[in-house]
Design a protein around this motif. Structure first.
Motif, PDB file in Angstrom:
ATOM      1  N   PRO A 154       1.145   9.973 -10.572  1.00 16.34           N
ATOM      2  CA  PRO A 154       1.275  10.320 -11.994  1.00 16.34           C
ATOM      3  C   PRO A 154       1.652  11.793 -12.149  1.00 16.34           C
ATOM      4  CG  PRO A 154      -1.024  10.054 -11.410  1.00 16.34           C
ATOM      5  CD  PRO A 154      -0.217   9.693 -10.196  1.00 16.34           C
ATOM      6  N   LYS A 155       2.451  12.079 -13.154  1.00 16.84           N
ATOM      7  CA  LYS A 155       2.842  13.466 -13.421  1.00 16.84           C
ATOM      8  C   LYS A 155       1.658  14.214 -14.018  1.00 16.84           C
ATOM      9  CE  LYS A 155       7.581  12.177 -14.510  1.00 16.84           C
ATOM     10  NZ  LYS A 155       8.544  12.028 -15.602  1.00 16.84           N
ATOM     11  N   GLN A 182       0.821  -1.208   0.000  1.00 16.88           N
ATOM     12  CA  GLN A 182       0.000   0.000   0.000  1.00 16.88           C
ATOM     13  C   GLN A 182       0.858   1.262   0.000  1.00 16.88           C
ATOM     14  OE1 GLN A 182      -3.493   0.380  -0.130  1.00 16.88           O
ATOM     15  NE2 GLN A 182      -3.250  -1.720  -0.786  1.00 16.88           N
ATOM     16  N   GLU A 183       1.897   1.261   0.799  1.00 15.16           N
ATOM     17  CA  GLU A 183       2.784   2.433   0.858  1.00 15.16           C
ATOM     18  C   GLU A 183       3.478   2.658  -0.485  1.00 15.16           C
ATOM     19  OE1 GLU A 183       5.287   1.551   4.188  1.00 15.16           O
ATOM     20  OE2 GLU A 183       3.730   2.078   5.654  1.00 15.16           O
ATOM     21  N   ASP A 184       3.905   1.573  -1.126  1.00 12.06           N
ATOM     22  CA  ASP A 184       4.558   1.699  -2.430  1.00 12.06           C
ATOM     23  C   ASP A 184       3.591   2.242  -3.488  1.00 12.06           C
ATOM     24  OD1 ASP A 184       6.892   0.753  -1.326  1.00 12.06           O
ATOM     25  OD2 ASP A 184       6.718  -1.268  -2.188  1.00 12.06           O
ATOM     26  N   VAL A 185       2.362   1.735  -3.478  1.00 12.81           N
ATOM     27  CA  VAL A 185       1.371   2.191  -4.465  1.00 12.81           C
ATOM     28  C   VAL A 185       1.035   3.667  -4.239  1.00 12.81           C
ATOM     29  CG1 VAL A 185      -1.034   1.950  -5.219  1.00 12.81           C
ATOM     30  CG2 VAL A 185       0.382  -0.070  -4.943  1.00 12.81           C
ATOM     31  N   PHE A 186       0.852   4.073  -2.985  1.00 15.43           N
ATOM     32  CA  PHE A 186       0.520   5.466  -2.693  1.00 15.43           C
ATOM     33  C   PHE A 186       1.681   6.412  -2.992  1.00 15.43           C
ATOM     34  CE2 PHE A 186      -2.970   3.900   0.200  1.00 15.43           C
ATOM     35  CZ  PHE A 186      -3.991   4.387  -0.587  1.00 15.43           C
ATOM     36  N   VAL A 193       3.163   0.849 -11.264  1.00 17.31           N
ATOM     37  CA  VAL A 193       2.177   0.137 -10.443  1.00 17.31           C
ATOM     38  C   VAL A 193       2.295  -1.368 -10.668  1.00 17.31           C
ATOM     39  CG1 VAL A 193      -0.303  -0.252 -10.078  1.00 17.31           C
ATOM     40  CG2 VAL A 193       0.573   2.074 -10.279  1.00 17.31           C
ATOM     41  N   ILE A 194       2.466  -1.776 -11.911  1.00 10.97           N
ATOM     42  CA  ILE A 194       2.610  -3.200 -12.211  1.00 10.97           C
ATOM     43  C   ILE A 194       3.871  -3.763 -11.561  1.00 10.97           C
ATOM     44  CG2 ILE A 194       3.086  -4.846 -14.082  1.00 10.97           C
ATOM     45  CD1 ILE A 194       1.082  -3.195 -15.789  1.00 10.97           C
ATOM     46  N   ALA A 195       4.946  -3.000 -11.564  1.00  4.53           N
ATOM     47  CA  ALA A 195       6.187  -3.458 -10.917  1.00  4.53           C
ATOM     48  C   ALA A 195       5.961  -3.660  -9.414  1.00  4.53           C
ATOM     49  CB  ALA A 195       7.310  -2.451 -11.160  1.00  4.53           C
ATOM     50  N   ARG A 197       1.028  13.083 -22.118  1.00  3.52           N
ATOM     51  CA  ARG A 197       0.060  12.441 -21.219  1.00  3.52           C
ATOM     52  C   ARG A 197       0.047  10.933 -21.409  1.00  3.52           C
ATOM     53  NH1 ARG A 197      -5.509  15.962 -20.843  1.00  3.52           N
ATOM     54  NH2 ARG A 197      -4.593  17.732 -19.752  1.00  3.52           N
ATOM     55  N   VAL A 198       0.077  10.511 -22.647  1.00  2.00           N
ATOM     56  CA  VAL A 198       0.080   9.066 -22.943  1.00  2.00           C
ATOM     57  C   VAL A 198       1.323   8.419 -22.348  1.00  2.00           C
ATOM     58  CG1 VAL A 198       0.255   7.355 -24.797  1.00  2.00           C
ATOM     59  CG2 VAL A 198      -1.369   9.236 -24.994  1.00  2.00           C
ATOM     60  N   VAL A 199       2.473   9.022 -22.584  1.00  4.78           N
ATOM     61  CA  VAL A 199       3.729   8.481 -22.067  1.00  4.78           C
ATOM     62  C   VAL A 199       3.713   8.455 -20.539  1.00  4.78           C
ATOM     63  CG1 VAL A 199       6.213   8.909 -21.888  1.00  4.78           C
ATOM     64  CG2 VAL A 199       5.073   9.097 -24.098  1.00  4.78           C
TER      65      VAL A 199
END
Length: 183
Positions: A71-72, A63-67, A98-100, A87-89
Motif C-alpha cells: 500500500p502507498k 504468496q509472492e504476488d501478495v507480498f 489483493v482481490i485480483a 488514503r481511502v483511494v
C-alpha cells in the motif's frame, strides 16, 4: 483445532518476527514463513499428498504476488481532507489488487481443490493476515478485541458502584438500580 491454532500462532510469530525487522526478510526467513504456512494449509484444508504437490507451486506464486503488493504511504502529521481522501483511494486500490491476486489463485486452484477446500483456503489466509495485523497493532499499542489502550481488558460492569453489591432477597429492590430515596 488446537493444533491448527497452534500452527497458525507459530506462523504468525515467525512472520511477524521477520516483519519486525527494519530490513527486508532474508530468503531463509521467507522459506521458513512459507513452509509454516504451507504446513498449516495442508492441515487446515486436509490436502492429500497428490493435492499438496500441485498446490505448493501455486501457493508459492500466490504468496509472492501478495507480498509484492504494497500500500502507498501518505506522509504527514496532519490529516487534511485531501490526505484523508487519498488514503481511502489508496486503501481501495490495495484491496482491489489483493482481490485480483486471490481470484487468479482460485482459478488455478479450482481443478486441484474441492469447493469446500477453496473456501477454507480463503478463510485460512484471512486468519493469517488478521493475525499479522493484530501483531502489528499490538506493537503500535493500538487497542483491539475489548482491550483498552494499556492492554487491560475493559470491564465496564466492574466499576466501584456495582462491584460489591450484596445479593438481593425475594421482594427486595436493588437500591443501585432504582432512583427511589430512603425516607
Amino acid at each position: 483445532m488446537k493444533r491448527i491454532t497452534l500452527i497458525l500462532a507459530l506462523v504468525v510469530t515467525v512472520a511477524m518476527s521477520a516483519v519486525a525487522q527494519p530490513k527486508k526478510m532474508s530468503k531463509e526467513m521467507q522459506e521458513k514463513v512459507f513452509n509454516g504456512k504451507a504446513q498449516m494449509m495442508q492441515k487446515e484444508l486436509r490436502l492429500t499428498d497428490e493435492q499438496m504437490v500441485d498446490f505448493l507451486p501455486i501457493y508459492k506464486a500466490f504468496q509472492e504476488d501478495v507480498f509484492s503488493i504494497k500500500p502507498k504511504r501518505i506522509e504527514g502529521d496532519s490529516l487534511t481532507s485531501q490526505k484523508a481522501y487519498d488514503r481511502v483511494v489508496n486503501r481501495l486500490e490495495y484491496h482491489e489488487k489483493v482481490i485480483a491476486v486471490q481470484k487468479k489463485a482460485i482459478k488455478k486452484l479450482q481443478p486441484i481443490l474441492t469447493p469446500k477446500q477453496l473456501v477454507k483456503f480463503l478463510d485460512a489466509e484471512n486468519k493469517v493476515q488478521k493475525g499479522i495485523r493484530r501483531f502489528k497493532n499490538d506493537r503500535k499499542g493500538a487497542p483491539h478485541m475489548g482491550k483498552d489502550s494499556i492492554g487491560k481488558m475493559h470491564r465496564p460492569h466492574r466499576d466501584k458502584k456495582h462491584a460489591f453489591r450484596k445479593p438481593m432477597r425475594n421482594g427486595e429492590k436493588d437500591s443501585n438500580l432504582t432512583p427511589e430515596t430512603k425516607e
